[in-house]
Design an enzyme around this catalytic site. Sequence first.
Site, mmCIF file in Angstrom:
data_model
loop_
_atom_site.group_PDB
_atom_site.id
_atom_site.type_symbol
_atom_site.label_atom_id
_atom_site.label_comp_id
_atom_site.label_asym_id
_atom_site.label_seq_id
_atom_site.Cartn_x
_atom_site.Cartn_y
_atom_site.Cartn_z
ATOM 1 N N ASP A 251 0.678 -1.053 0.007
ATOM 2 C CA ASP A 251 0.081 -0.150 -0.317
ATOM 3 C C ASP A 251 0.538 1.098 0.327
ATOM 4 O OD1 ASP A 251 -2.252 -1.778 -0.284
ATOM 5 O OD2 ASP A 251 -2.250 -1.460 2.291
ATOM 6 N N ARG B 150 -13.049 7.014 0.097
ATOM 7 C CA ARG B 150 -12.671 5.629 0.787
ATOM 8 C C ARG B 150 -11.985 5.384 1.779
ATOM 9 N NH1 ARG B 150 -11.838 0.773 -2.615
ATOM 10 N NH2 ARG B 150 -11.376 0.116 -0.275
HETATM 11 N N1 EPU Z 1 -4.747 -14.102 -2.219
HETATM 12 C C1 EPU Z 1 -5.060 -15.394 -2.666
HETATM 13 N N2 EPU Z 1 -6.000 -15.843 -2.282
HETATM 14 C C2 EPU Z 1 -6.834 -15.267 -1.294
HETATM 15 C C3 EPU Z 1 -6.772 -14.054 -0.558
HETATM 16 C C4 EPU Z 1 -6.061 -13.959 -0.679
HETATM 17 O O1 EPU Z 1 -4.639 -15.563 -3.643
HETATM 18 O O2 EPU Z 1 -7.899 -16.152 -0.956
HETATM 19 C C5 EPU Z 1 -3.814 -13.121 -2.650
HETATM 20 C C6 EPU Z 1 -4.281 -12.053 -3.279
HETATM 21 O O3 EPU Z 1 -4.666 -11.616 -4.534
HETATM 22 C C7 EPU Z 1 -2.991 -10.747 -3.300
HETATM 23 C C8 EPU Z 1 -2.425 -11.275 -1.477
HETATM 24 O O4 EPU Z 1 -2.775 -12.711 -1.453
HETATM 25 O O5 EPU Z 1 -1.878 -11.314 -4.312
HETATM 26 C C9 EPU Z 1 -2.257 -11.247 -0.688
HETATM 27 O O6 EPU Z 1 -3.910 -10.561 0.188
HETATM 28 P P1 EPU Z 1 -4.635 -10.350 0.707
HETATM 29 O O7 EPU Z 1 -5.865 -11.416 0.994
HETATM 30 O O8 EPU Z 1 -3.323 -10.177 2.415
HETATM 31 O O9 EPU Z 1 -4.880 -8.795 0.990
HETATM 32 P P2 EPU Z 1 -6.360 -8.280 1.049
HETATM 33 O O10 EPU Z 1 -6.994 -8.124 2.668
HETATM 34 O O11 EPU Z 1 -7.534 -8.029 0.482
HETATM 35 C C10 EPU Z 1 -5.510 -6.325 2.420
HETATM 36 C C11 EPU Z 1 -5.841 -4.987 2.690
HETATM 37 C C12 EPU Z 1 -5.137 -4.249 1.736
HETATM 38 C C13 EPU Z 1 -4.003 -3.885 1.370
HETATM 39 C C14 EPU Z 1 -3.412 -6.183 1.201
HETATM 40 C C15 EPU Z 1 -1.881 -6.668 1.594
HETATM 41 C C16 EPU Z 1 -8.197 -4.417 3.818
HETATM 42 C C17 EPU Z 1 -9.370 -3.937 3.236
HETATM 43 N N3 EPU Z 1 -7.213 -4.713 2.772
HETATM 44 O O12 EPU Z 1 -6.111 -7.111 1.644
HETATM 45 O O13 EPU Z 1 -5.449 -2.650 1.588
HETATM 46 O O14 EPU Z 1 -2.958 -3.694 0.050
HETATM 47 O O15 EPU Z 1 -4.132 -6.479 2.470
HETATM 48 O O16 EPU Z 1 -1.592 -6.067 2.884
HETATM 49 O O17 EPU Z 1 -7.597 -4.984 4.467
HETATM 50 C C18 EPU Z 1 -5.423 -0.332 0.395
HETATM 51 O O18 EPU Z 1 -5.004 -0.146 1.450
HETATM 52 O O19 EPU Z 1 -5.088 0.007 -0.678
HETATM 53 C C19 EPU Z 1 -5.557 -2.137 -0.298
HETATM 54 C C20 EPU Z 1 -5.692 -2.347 -1.183
#
Ligand code: EPU
Length: 420
Positions: A306, A398
């Site tokens: 981020d 947002r």
């Molecule tokens: N991934 C998978 N399968 C899953 C879940 C994730 O392949 O079931 C992959 C994702 O595609 C990505 C990686 O794992 O390549 C990491 O994803 P993660 O699940 O950790 O991300 P997220 O929970 O969807 C949160 C933040 C993001 C931040 C990421 C990484 C929230 C709402 N969003 O996303 O925040 O970039 O963690 O730290 O908490 C932002 O704030 O601008 C933002 C995008």
Amino acid sequence: MKEVLKIEGGHKLNGTVRISSAKNATVALIPASILAEGPITIVGVPEIADVASLALLLKELNVEVHFPSKGHMIIDPSKMESLPLASDNVNKLRASYYFMGALLGKYKEVKIKMPGGCDLGPRPIDLHLKGFEALGAKINYEKGSYYLKADRLIGNKIYLDIASVGATINIMLAAVYAEGRTIIENAAKEPEVIDVATLLNKMGAHVRGAGTGIITIDGVEHLHGCFHEIIPDRIEAGTYMIMAAAAAKEVRIENVIPQHLEALISKLQEMGVELEVGVDYVIIRGGKPLQGVDIKTLPYPGFATDLQQPLTTLLSIAEGRSKVTETIYVSRFKHCEQLGKMGADIEVNIPVAHIHGGAHLQGTSVEATDLRCGASLVIAGLIAEGVTEIDGLFHIDRGYDDLQGKLVALGAKVWRETVE
Ligand code: EPU
């Protein structure tokens, strides 16, 4: 007619900015609150559009929501019902998927539309679903909605192939009421995961190990209301640190947990940024020549994806070459094209961006294609010659609490304008 953000570049930032609470913790804490049987009081809730969207989703579930004063949110789920979440509010943000884990945990059943969020390339939720299945849920996907149902939720061992923040939190939410012990292996270690575990434990849950790679959840039968103060937003803090490194005379950034920002602090120091790190603040003094550096995004405590987009702007004006490798969202480079319009020299070859530094940015019309792209363009606007016009303002709204007000207080010339 639409609203754009305009920035007249070249005004040095000076003064103090106070960081708001963490967006990515807040958006999980709010859905987590419905697991309680009584009211949850959360303080330090940031005024961002994602919170407004979650409040609407709570109301769709007949949860009572009050904001008695600024940043103070009371969530009372005592009269809530198990209802499908099918409105457009679900698509407004990614974090609506936390209602999957929370509703499944509470009612053993949930129907919810596919979540929205920033377009950062593919964002599957297979690991969330794998976790729910391991706890006993059957999953159906039909016409854009997920339907999850379990006769019983029973604790299990779940290994995450990727240390996903979303999957770790969602599985914790589903597991707090499950029978027996759930163990999440290769869990995400982000501070936001710890904050959610802290709330759950205050509610009476037994979550241990948050912040490490192994989280253990022993199921309980009841969760009660409680009080919770959200941790500071490390990404907002990091954004202002980068902004200050780019455009400050002297800026003091308050309400920071510097330990959450070690990777960024190290990289800024490597670039030659003058900074002073206190217990809960960081002071940045501008004016020093900056050198390009290489960065690679990684799960916490590595360099946060981020902050990759905001830092790219700083690297584009630093001297020399920099290489940015994105390992979390490999195509998170849309900001580079927009920065290119302003004069940055960046070559993207997914998952790497090569930055030829020393750019003299010029104000022009650009588009915030996602939240952190918006932040990178705001930083560019502050240092560019002339006026920068940023479209796609809703992305910035947002996630950044009162960005305009905070920048104006630091001496920036920033305003909103309605244009054709
Ligand atoms: N991934 C998978 N399968 C899953 C879940 C994730 O392949 O079931 C992959 C994702 O595609 C990505 C990686 O794992 O390549 C990491 O994803 P993660 O699940 O950790 O991300 P997220 O929970 O969807 C949160 C933040 C993001 C931040 C990421 C990484 C929230 C709402 N969003 O996303 O925040 O970039 O963690 O730290 O908490 C932002 O704030 O601008 C933002 C995008």
